[in-house]
Design a protein around this motif. Structure first.
Motif, short mmCIF file in Angstrom:
data_model
loop_
_atom_site.label_atom_id
_atom_site.label_comp_id
_atom_site.label_asym_id
_atom_site.label_seq_id
_atom_site.Cartn_x
_atom_site.Cartn_y
_atom_site.Cartn_z
N PRO A 31 0.97 -1.26 0.16
CA PRO A 31 -0.25 0.12 -0.12
C PRO A 31 0.96 1.46 0.08
O PRO A 31 0.32 2.67 -0.03
N ALA A 32 2.37 1.38 0.53
CA ALA A 32 2.92 2.81 0.49
C ALA A 32 4.06 2.77 -0.69
O ALA A 32 4.29 3.63 -0.66
N GLY A 33 3.48 1.90 -1.57
CA GLY A 33 4.44 2.12 -2.96
C GLY A 33 3.73 2.32 -4.15
O GLY A 33 3.16 2.76 -3.77
N PRO A 34 4.75 3.09 -4.69
CA PRO A 34 4.16 3.71 -5.71
C PRO A 34 3.46 3.10 -6.66
O PRO A 34 3.91 2.13 -7.58
N ALA A 35 2.05 3.32 -7.47
CA ALA A 35 1.05 3.06 -8.45
C ALA A 35 0.60 4.07 -8.64
O ALA A 35 0.29 5.11 -8.59
N ALA A 36 -0.13 3.57 -9.64
CA ALA A 36 -0.61 4.49 -10.91
C ALA A 36 -1.57 3.47 -11.62
O ALA A 36 -1.29 3.02 -11.83
N VAL A 37 -3.08 4.48 -11.89
CA VAL A 37 -4.18 3.78 -12.69
C VAL A 37 -3.74 4.31 -13.51
O VAL A 37 -4.19 6.11 -14.08
N GLY A 54 7.48 11.79 -9.19
CA GLY A 54 7.23 12.84 -10.60
C GLY A 54 5.85 12.44 -11.08
O GLY A 54 5.70 13.02 -12.27
N VAL A 55 4.76 11.25 -10.84
CA VAL A 55 4.19 11.42 -11.40
C VAL A 55 2.91 12.31 -11.22
O VAL A 55 2.13 12.63 -10.32
N ARG A 57 -1.13 13.24 -12.96
CA ARG A 57 -2.11 12.68 -13.59
C ARG A 57 -2.61 13.65 -15.17
O ARG A 57 -1.60 14.82 -15.05
N GLY A 58 -2.04 12.78 -15.95
CA GLY A 58 -2.65 13.47 -17.19
C GLY A 58 -1.01 12.64 -18.42
O GLY A 58 -1.22 12.93 -19.30
N LEU A 59 -0.14 11.62 -17.56
CA LEU A 59 1.43 11.67 -18.16
C LEU A 59 0.65 10.43 -18.78
O LEU A 59 0.08 9.55 -18.58
N ARG A 60 1.69 10.29 -19.70
CA ARG A 60 1.35 9.11 -20.85
C ARG A 60 2.58 8.33 -19.75
O ARG A 60 3.15 8.49 -18.79
N ARG A 61 1.89 6.71 -20.14
CA ARG A 61 2.76 6.16 -19.24
C ARG A 61 4.17 5.45 -19.46
O ARG A 61 4.80 5.59 -18.52
N ARG A 62 4.78 5.90 -20.33
CA ARG A 62 6.28 5.40 -20.27
C ARG A 62 6.60 6.99 -19.85
O ARG A 62 8.23 6.51 -18.76
N PRO A 69 10.54 4.89 -11.50
CA PRO A 69 12.11 3.83 -11.31
C PRO A 69 10.84 2.95 -10.15
O PRO A 69 10.99 3.40 -9.42
N GLY A 70 9.87 1.49 -11.26
CA GLY A 70 9.35 0.80 -9.93
C GLY A 70 8.23 1.14 -9.68
O GLY A 70 7.38 0.70 -8.86
N LEU A 71 7.61 1.87 -10.67
CA LEU A 71 6.20 2.32 -10.48
C LEU A 71 5.23 1.02 -10.88
O LEU A 71 5.30 0.07 -11.73
N ALA A 72 4.08 0.99 -9.78
CA ALA A 72 2.89 -0.08 -9.83
C ALA A 72 2.43 0.45 -11.03
O ALA A 72 1.57 1.31 -10.34
N VAL A 73 1.97 -0.42 -12.08
CA VAL A 73 0.76 -0.09 -12.93
C VAL A 73 -0.31 -0.97 -13.44
O VAL A 73 -0.88 -1.65 -13.14
N PHE A 74 -1.85 -0.28 -13.35
CA PHE A 74 -3.44 -0.90 -12.58
C PHE A 74 -3.75 -0.13 -14.58
O PHE A 74 -3.52 1.20 -14.40
N ALA A 75 -4.10 -0.80 -14.86
CA ALA A 75 -5.98 -0.70 -15.28
C ALA A 75 -7.05 0.27 -14.89
O ALA A 75 -7.20 -0.33 -13.62
N ALA A 76 -7.92 1.01 -15.61
CA ALA A 76 -8.39 1.87 -14.95
C ALA A 76 -9.81 1.01 -14.52
O ALA A 76 -10.20 0.41 -16.29
N ASP A 77 -10.41 0.53 -14.53
CA ASP A 77 -11.71 -0.92 -13.84
C ASP A 77 -12.59 0.15 -13.12
O ASP A 77 -13.02 -0.03 -11.11
N GLY A 78 -13.62 0.92 -13.40
CA GLY A 78 -14.58 1.23 -12.51
C GLY A 78 -15.25 0.23 -11.55
O GLY A 78 -15.96 1.02 -10.50
N GLY A 79 -15.94 -0.97 -12.15
CA GLY A 79 -16.76 -2.15 -11.43
C GLY A 79 -16.00 -1.89 -10.21
O GLY A 79 -16.11 -2.45 -9.36
N ARG A 80 -14.59 -2.29 -10.22
CA ARG A 80 -13.43 -2.57 -9.33
C ARG A 80 -13.69 -1.69 -8.41
O ARG A 80 -13.78 -1.55 -7.33
N ASP A 81 -13.09 -0.54 -8.35
CA ASP A 81 -13.72 0.72 -7.65
C ASP A 81 -14.80 1.18 -6.88
O ASP A 81 -14.94 1.38 -6.15
N ALA A 82 -16.06 0.62 -8.00
CA ALA A 82 -17.47 1.20 -7.15
C ALA A 82 -17.56 -0.30 -6.02
O ALA A 82 -18.59 0.27 -4.15
#
Length: 535
Positions: A31-37, A54-55, A57-62, A69-82
């Protein structure tokens, strides 16, 4: 009636970076690590650790991965969030009624009644923070202000805006705050920045007519928000029952993929029904009944009128939240009945300006301690008995005492339906009885010879009243009387033989002298009713 447009005072619970928090929880990552959706290859949410790297909102993934470095990447999922946010909503709903989910990660409740019950807004916030942390295991921030927009920005800063200070609170904030998730105001905000309007206060200082002419409907909505007012007119007609959509399921609905499939068709039908009447939904109620009779319900508040896809998303999210809740919180059986209710609607193609609704009398600006205690007690009893379980009287217009007193549920608007001071032909003269009997008490009125006293077609008594007798009780002597006054409705009498009298009853035995208001009907077989008593 004043022309002011004062939004209600709202409390907002905000879970920061909720899409990222939900994604981490499902994936079981640190939970404390860097992550982005990411959505469409751009960052839509990230954790505090990712922002420190430095991440944004609006930045491209690359670019985001190169900055952190070490950023955990997740896809957006509205159902999961709700689905995961249902635990937070349930924790809040255990303490406060009237909850509205704005979007996963953000919910709002009217603060007036709950703050009175728990002893103030700050105590209410403390209870909510503790309950959400204990039951849902997440941290949140709370803000309070007039209007949902200002309350959201207050929650993001963890502040409580003083009553009447919403416009001052918003004035210094950057104009980019108008572009909240789901509002789709990026183009408008970019234009305002290019015009040199860098703060909400600078935008609010513009005249409403100029804003309408230059920016259109979207500009008017944003201008209202910048001024600390409601984004929509706060007084909307109640949708008729036939606008609700009810769907029965046989066999019961127990799978999320089936719910997602059905949500799309339900959303399209629901939206088409409203659109056929020129309406759009801004608050959607989703109510379900399970095979074991469990009742589930949630209200979703929307920044903009819902589209068919918007309705479908919220139905799907809510079904996922119920069907995939933690053990003990999920329903014990499948859903057999689902109902979509347009809790609030607006005109689908136009925006009405300057509509006003009076404030809540239960949330006065400076009530004394006794009033606050009474308000908390009323709110608690109302929570047990329902909205109509606690009512207060309102002096209204009318001809007779029963019609002039209207019972209003606690917390509802106390605007008279008709002016009490208006001229009412046939109104009973003052004083009015202190106690109005409901139902009236049947009695018998006799003359000095013991014969029934009646009322003629000319509204006159057949004989002077001498005694009043209640069934099963001793007769009471009438020492004085006044009237009769014809009973009328508008310009015509309600009946050919009906009139009211004020009777003074003498004290006999243990009974003290008493003044009553009596109604006489008929001549041949007169009927008498005591409608009220005077102090």
């Amino acid at each position: 009636m004043t022309a002011r447009n004062e939004p209600a005072r709202m409390l907002v619970v905000w879970c920061p970076d909720w899409p990222a928090v939900a994604a981490i929880a499902v994936a079981g990552a640190a939970p404390a690590g860097p992550a982005a959706v990411f959505s469409a290859n751009r960052v839509v949410a990230c954790t505090e650790a990712a922002r420190a790297g430095g991440v944004r909102r609006g930045l491209r993934r690359r670019e985001a991965e190169s900055r952190c470095p070490g950023l955990a990447v997740f896809a957006a999922d509205g159902g999961r969030d709700a689905r995961l946010f249902e635990n937070v909503a349930q924790a809040v709903e255990d303490l406060v009624v009237g909850l509205e989910v704005v979007r996963p990660g953000l919910l709002a409740v009217p603060v007036a009644g709950a703050a009175g019950y728990y002893g103030g807004e700050h105590r209410l916030a403390e209870r909510l923070l503790d309950r959400v942390a204990a039951d849902a295991g997440v941290e949140c921030q709370i803000g309070v202000s007039e209007g949902l927009f200002a309350a959201i920005l207050a929650a993001r800063r963890g502040v409580f805006v003083e009553p009447g200070q919403a416009a001052e609170f918003l004035a210094t904030l950057p104009i980019t705050e108008l572009d909240q998730p789901g509002a789709d105001r990026a183009e408008l905000v970019g234009l305002l920045v290019r015009l040199g309007l860098r703060t909400l206060g600078a935008f609010a200082a513009l005249g409403e007519r100029d804003v309408t002419a230059r920016f259109g409907r979207d500009g008017v909505l944003a201008h209202r928000l910048a001024r600390g007012r409601s984004d929509r007119p706060p007084l909307r007609r109640r949708p008729p029952p036939e606008l609700s959509l009810t769907e029965a399921f046989d066999p019961p609905l127990a799978r999320v993929d089936v719910a997602a499939f059905l949500a799309k068709s339900l959303g399209a039908r629901f939206h088409a029904t409203l659109a056929a009447r020129g309406l759009a939904c801004t608050r959607l109620g989703v109510y379900a009944t399970t095979e074991h009779g469990e009742q589930l319900g949630r209200v979703w508040r929307c920044a903009e009128p819902l589209t068919p896809q918007g309705v479908a998303d919220r139905v799907r999210w809510q079904c996922e939240g119920w069907l995939q809740a933690a053990p003990g919180a999920r329903p014990s059986a499948g859903v057999t009945r689902l109902q979509l209710v347009p809790e609030e609607t607006v005109e689908g193609r136009s925006l009405q300006l300057g509509l006003w609704r009076g404030g809540d009398p239960a949330s006065g600006a400076d009530p004394d301690e006794a009033t606050e205690r009474a308000g908390r007690a009323f709110a608690r009893v109302q929570g047990l008995l329902g909205p109509d379980g606690v009512c207060t009287p309102l002096f209204d217009g009318g001809r007779d005492p029963a019609a002039r007193i209207r019972l209003v549920p606690w917390g509802d608007s106390r605007e008279p339906v008709t002016p009490p001071e208006a001229t009412w032909p046939g109104r009973l003269p003052s004083p009015s009885p202190a106690t109005v009997l409901d139902p009236p008490l049947p009695v018998q009125v006799e003359d000095e010879q013991g014969r029934p006293v009646g009322c003629t077609s000319r509204k006159r008594l057949t004989a002077p009243p001498h005694r009043l007798r209640v069934a099963g009780g001793p007769p009471r002597r009438i020492t004085a009387w006044a009237g009769p006054w014809p009973v009328t409705s508008g310009r015509r009498a309600t009946g050919p033989h009906q009139a009211r009298l004020q009777l003074l009853l003498g004290g006999e035995g243990d009974a003290p002298p008493e003044a009553v208001l009596a109604l006489c009907s008929g001549t041949e077989s007169p009927q008498w009713m005591v409608e009220g008593r005077y102090d």
